[in-house]
Design an enzyme around this catalytic site. Structure first.
Site, PDB file in Angstrom:
ATOM      1  CG  ASP A   1       3.364   8.007 -33.666  1.00 11.83           C
ATOM      2  OD1 ASP A   1       2.292   8.615 -33.476  1.00 11.83           O
ATOM      3  OD2 ASP A   1       3.419   6.775 -33.856  1.00 11.83           O
TER       4      ASP A   1
ATOM      5  CG  ASP B   1       4.012   0.727 -25.759  1.00 10.78           C
ATOM      6  OD1 ASP B   1       4.989   0.447 -25.029  1.00 10.78           O
ATOM      7  OD2 ASP B   1       2.870   0.308 -25.521  1.00 10.78           O
ATOM      8  CB  THR B   2       6.258  -2.510 -28.658  1.00 10.16           C
ATOM      9  OG1 THR B   2       5.396  -2.297 -29.787  1.00 10.16           O
ATOM     10  CG2 THR B   2       5.414  -2.835 -27.433  1.00 10.16           C
TER      11      THR B   2
ATOM     12  CE  LYS C   1      -0.058   1.857 -38.018  1.00  9.02           C
ATOM     13  NZ  LYS C   1       0.737   2.080 -36.843  1.00  9.02           N
TER      14      LYS C   1
ATOM     15  N   GLY D   1       7.386  -1.187 -32.725  1.00  5.55           N
ATOM     16  CA  GLY D   1       7.122  -2.010 -33.903  1.00  5.55           C
ATOM     17  C   GLY D   1       6.687  -1.180 -35.094  1.00  5.55           C
ATOM     18  CB  THR D   2       4.088   1.472 -35.416  1.00  3.03           C
ATOM     19  OG1 THR D   2       2.999   0.661 -34.999  1.00  3.03           O
ATOM     20  CG2 THR D   2       3.604   2.438 -36.484  1.00  3.03           C
TER      21      THR D   2
ATOM     22  NE  ARG E   1      -1.176   2.792 -25.432  1.00  4.80           N
ATOM     23  CZ  ARG E   1      -0.080   2.097 -25.222  1.00  4.80           C
ATOM     24  NH1 ARG E   1       0.552   1.530 -26.232  1.00  4.80           N
ATOM     25  NH2 ARG E   1       0.413   1.951 -24.014  1.00  4.80           N
TER      26      ARG E   1
ATOM     27  CG  ASP F   1      -0.726   5.844 -37.485  1.00  2.00           C
ATOM     28  OD1 ASP F   1      -1.076   7.043 -37.531  1.00  2.00           O
ATOM     29  OD2 ASP F   1      -0.405   5.278 -36.434  1.00  2.00           O
TER      30      ASP F   1
ATOM     31  CD  GLU G   1      -2.919  -0.923   2.417  1.00  5.92           C
ATOM     32  OE1 GLU G   1      -2.743   0.031   3.215  1.00  5.92           O
ATOM     33  OE2 GLU G   1      -3.770  -1.802   2.583  1.00  5.92           O
TER      34      GLU G   1
END
Length: 318
Positions: free
Chosen positions: A225, A229-230, A199, A232-233, A100, A176, A43
């Site tokens: 952008d 995040d990851t 895409k 990939g895009t 998101r 995108d 906590e």
């Protein structure tokens, strides 16, 4: 409650204390005394080490990883200031998590960003100061005023200097279709044309490049952008641009979340340089030569000063 505190006080929880120090330094004050920790069972506890009665309190906390912990720290800290009779409490959230999930994309989906907005207002925040929400309509999820800062002018200034005199050989690329407006505004600031990566996304965090709309052959391209995040895009988009004749690929974003395999993907990608802002802290293990970090703490400091003095914040970006 009064509408205007008698003095500015900056406090921070644990997500991004260096950012809070940068804001305080710009304002010529020290970060307020506070302790945010956990009990043995996990906590969260908060101790405020100085009086805030009647003060204009600004709580700096990015809701980045660990997202849920950081949100709870923010909520509990706001509650502490409310119960300590702070004159006005502003939640300064450089990066707003859960952004998101801003609509129901399929049946029985939650709208988590609305829930988080409600929690922040219910905890006692009188206003919110944030930067580049993933979906601008999230401003309307709050029942308190929201000052929405823009990261693009800082990034555009960097690239305007970097590619000065090379505007004919430079193109801004939207990764995108959803980011076209952002890319167009960015391109206008540095006076270059735009292109678009078309895409499809078969599932979350997975993207497949279908086509490139625009002329990028033998050009320096800048992928723009709001968050990565990851990665990939952005890395797939960069590879597609090189495969179709781009000379060099640069990338930039406001929020470098960089979770999971992001650093490895960027390191192994064709991207020459990734420029991010410091709304999300970049730990030492993620600091690689390809990544450059620009600070927006002075921009937040200026915005806080304007909020305190009841001046316009939007004129920061005119």
């Amino acid at each position: 409650m009064i509408a205007h505190g008698k003095n500015i006080k900056i406090f921070t929880a644990n997500s991004n204390p260096e950012f809070a120090k940068g804001i305080a330094q710009h304002l010529g004050i020290s970060v307020g005394k506070s302790e945010v920790g956990t009990f043995s069972d996990g906590e969260i506890f908060v101790n405020i080490g100085e009086t805030v009665r009647g003060s204009d309190v600004f709580v700096v906390q990015s809701t980045c990883s660990p997202v849920n912990n950081n949100i709870m720290e923010l909520l509990i800290m706001i509650d502490a200031f409310k119960r300590a009779s702070a004159g006005r409490i502003t939640a300064v959230i450089p990066y707003f998590g859960y952004a998101r999930q801003d609509r129901k994309s399929k049946a029985r989906d939650p709208i988590s960003s609305k829930l988080v907005a409600d929690l922040i207002a219910t905890a006692g925040a009188d206003r919110v100061l944030t930067m580049d929400l993933h979906a601008p309509q999230i401003q309307g999820f709050f029942n308190v005023p929201v000052d929405h800062l823009l990261g693009a002018p800082i990034l555009a200034r960097y690239y305007k200097e970097k590619f000065s005199g090379m505007e004919q050989d430079t193109v801004v690329v939207s990764p995108d279709l959803g980011s076209v407006t952002r890319a167009r505004n960015f391109a206008q600031k540095i006076d270059v044309p735009i292109a678009i990566v078309d895409k499809r996304r078969p599932k979350a965090n997975v993207a497949e490049v279908m086509n490139i709309i625009g002329e990028i052959k033998d050009k320096n391209v800048i992928l723009v952008d709001d968050m990565i995040d990851t990665a990939g895009t952005i890395t797939q988009g960069a590879q597609a641009l090189v495969d179709r004749g781009a000379k060099k690929v640069y990338a930039c974003c406001t929020h470098g979340v960089l979770s999971g395999p992001a650093i490895e993907r960027i390191q192994n990608s064709v991207i020459d340089e990734l420029v991010i802002l410091d709304t999300v802290p970049l730990p030492p293990e993620k600091q690689i030569d390809k990544i450059k970090v620009l600070s927006v703490a002075p921009v937040f400091g200026e915005a806080i000063e304007r909020i305190y003095e009841d001046l316009s914040v939007s004129t920061l970006f005119v």
